[in-house]
Each structure stands twice: as C-alpha cells, then as structure tokens.
Design a protein around this motif. Sequence first.
Motif, PDB file in Angstrom:
ATOM      1  N   UNK A 142       0.840  -1.187   0.000  1.00 31.62           N
ATOM      2  CA  UNK A 142       0.000   0.000   0.000  1.00 31.62           C
ATOM      3  C   UNK A 142       0.881   1.246   0.000  1.00 31.62           C
ATOM      4  N   UNK A 143       0.274   2.374  -0.313  1.00 33.49           N
ATOM      5  CA  UNK A 143       1.030   3.616  -0.414  1.00 33.49           C
ATOM      6  C   UNK A 143       0.440   4.716   0.454  1.00 33.49           C
ATOM      7  N   UNK A 144      -0.192   4.306   1.546  1.00 25.35           N
ATOM      8  CA  UNK A 144      -0.767   5.290   2.450  1.00 25.35           C
ATOM      9  C   UNK A 144      -2.175   5.704   2.095  1.00 25.35           C
ATOM     10  N   UNK A 145      -2.730   5.122   1.033  1.00 27.09           N
ATOM     11  CA  UNK A 145      -4.081   5.487   0.617  1.00 27.09           C
ATOM     12  C   UNK A 145      -5.111   4.502   1.172  1.00 27.09           C
ATOM     13  N   UNK A 146      -6.343   4.939   1.157  1.00 28.65           N
ATOM     14  CA  UNK A 146      -7.448   4.100   1.632  1.00 28.65           C
ATOM     15  C   UNK A 146      -7.669   2.967   0.640  1.00 28.65           C
ATOM     16  N   UNK A 147      -7.673   1.731   1.127  1.00 30.82           N
ATOM     17  CA  UNK A 147      -7.908   0.561   0.289  1.00 30.82           C
ATOM     18  C   UNK A 147      -8.918  -0.350   0.965  1.00 30.82           C
ATOM     19  N   UNK A 148      -9.318  -1.378   0.251  1.00 35.43           N
ATOM     20  CA  UNK A 148     -10.185  -2.390   0.848  1.00 35.43           C
ATOM     21  C   UNK A 148      -9.480  -2.993   2.057  1.00 35.43           C
ATOM     22  N   UNK A 149     -10.194  -3.099   3.167  1.00 37.24           N
ATOM     23  CA  UNK A 149      -9.639  -3.695   4.371  1.00 37.24           C
ATOM     24  C   UNK A 149      -8.936  -2.718   5.293  1.00 37.24           C
ATOM     25  N   UNK A 150      -8.663  -1.513   4.834  1.00 39.68           N
ATOM     26  CA  UNK A 150      -7.966  -0.551   5.688  1.00 39.68           C
ATOM     27  C   UNK A 150      -8.924   0.025   6.732  1.00 39.68           C
ATOM     28  N   UNK A 151      -8.347   0.480   7.826  1.00 36.37           N
ATOM     29  CA  UNK A 151      -9.110   1.113   8.900  1.00 36.37           C
ATOM     30  C   UNK A 151      -8.882   2.613   8.811  1.00 36.37           C
ATOM     31  N   UNK A 152      -9.954   3.357   8.709  1.00 32.14           N
ATOM     32  CA  UNK A 152      -9.861   4.785   8.404  1.00 32.14           C
ATOM     33  C   UNK A 152     -10.581   5.612   9.474  1.00 32.14           C
ATOM     34  N   UNK A 153      -9.933   6.666   9.911  1.00 37.24           N
ATOM     35  CA  UNK A 153     -10.575   7.621  10.820  1.00 37.24           C
ATOM     36  C   UNK A 153     -10.894   8.882  10.036  1.00 37.24           C
ATOM     37  N   UNK A 154     -12.169   9.267  10.048  1.00 37.46           N
ATOM     38  CA  UNK A 154     -12.610  10.448   9.289  1.00 37.46           C
ATOM     39  C   UNK A 154     -13.305  11.425  10.223  1.00 37.46           C
ATOM     40  N   UNK A 155     -13.310  12.678   9.803  1.00 35.01           N
ATOM     41  CA  UNK A 155     -13.976  13.725  10.567  1.00 35.01           C
ATOM     42  C   UNK A 155     -15.057  14.362   9.701  1.00 35.01           C
ATOM     43  N   UNK A 156     -16.247  14.488  10.267  1.00 38.62           N
ATOM     44  CA  UNK A 156     -17.322  15.198   9.595  1.00 38.62           C
ATOM     45  C   UNK A 156     -17.036  16.693   9.769  1.00 38.62           C
ATOM     46  N   UNK A 157     -16.683  17.373   8.696  1.00 40.66           N
ATOM     47  CA  UNK A 157     -16.242  18.761   8.815  1.00 40.66           C
ATOM     48  C   UNK A 157     -17.349  19.695   9.279  1.00 40.66           C
TER      49      UNK A 157
END
Length: 218
Positions: A142-157
């Motif tokens: 991976x290259x630091x991008x969001x992919x299938x299976x990755x765990x992502x933290x997002x903020x609702x702006x």
Amino acid sequence: MVARRAHRCRLLRVHRLVEVGRWCSRSASVENALASLLILRGDPVWFPPVACSHTSERSFHGERTHARSGARRLEQELDRLKTVELPQVLRDIETAREHGDLSENAEYHAAKERLGMIAARITFIEQTLSRAEIIDVTKVPHDGKVTFGSTVTVENTAGGETQTLRLVGPEEADIKEGLVSIASPLARGIIARAVGDTVKVTMPAGVREFKILKVEYI
C-alpha cells in the motif's frame, strides 16, 4: 419398497449427523436433505430463496472480496449454525410434533420456519465463502491510501465528529461494529484517498464532507 427403505435410512443418517454436530454436506444438498427428511415424515417445509450477490469480476474491490477477519466471522457463524442451531431446531420440531394437532401448533410452525431460515443462511454463507477472494490487508502493498480492508478515521467537517471504520465486503458490513461495506457511498467516496484529503459524499441524508485523519492497515 426397498428403494423407499434405503431412502429412509439415508435420511435418518442425515438426521443423526446433524444431531451430533458433524454436518459436512455441500450447501446444495442442505435444503433437499432436510426437506426430504420432513416430507418423508409427513411434514412439508418451505425454504426461503437465498439472495446472493454475483459478479463476474474478481477485482480487488469487488463484491466477492472479503477481509480475512470477516471470512473468519462467517466461518464461525457457519459452524454455529451447523453444530448448534440446526440440531436444536430439529429437536424443537420433534418436541412440537409430540404435542398433537399440528394445524394449530404455533411452536411447530415457528420451528419449521426457523429451520428454513437456518438452512437458507447455511447455503448463503457456504456459497459466499466458496466464491470469496480473501484479502489479508497486512500483507498487501500500500502507499498510504485508503484501500479495501484498511481502517480509516474520518472527521465530519460540519460538526467535527470523528468516526473510525473499516472497509469490508458487503456481507461483512456491520455499522454497529464500524464495518462499512466497500459498496457504500462513504467507502466509495474515500477509497484511494490519503490522510489530509477532504471529500464530499452524497449520502441518503444529503451531501456530507469528510476529512481523512488516519489510515491504518491492521
């Protein structure tokens, strides 16, 4: 008469295998064997159709793709259905039959309906696993991008709320556990994005803007 006796013996053997938790038949025979067992004993049973998602493309982000953790959960559910719930519902049917008149026996009809649902779920899980492409996200480049299976933290702006979610296959999705289907609007909006990116996602409640705070491969 001989053929009927042989058929009865085969079905009773199926029943014994289920009772001791050693059911290991192919999914295609689950419904037929159980239905035949009940019909032979005078108990027609209806099995609901199994709704399966199909795709001809085994792409990395396709509907057949499953994270290894998700596949394990399906395997555990399948084992529980075969070794615990299926034998129990067969016992419930036998118990209900002993109560006499079946036409007004609510417990009997409820158990038959439950049997159909269990058999359908067994078929569905076995078909899903047989077609699945299992991905171990920890071993995929991976290259630091969001992919299938990755765990992502997002903020609702808009409100500043944050949430952590994992992108999984459609059959693994469970919003309460933070497991979001790769086919969902949010997943499609953040896929292939990186930390710091802000994306607008069209959701059922309207357009929302999210900022990606963290991407993990765990």
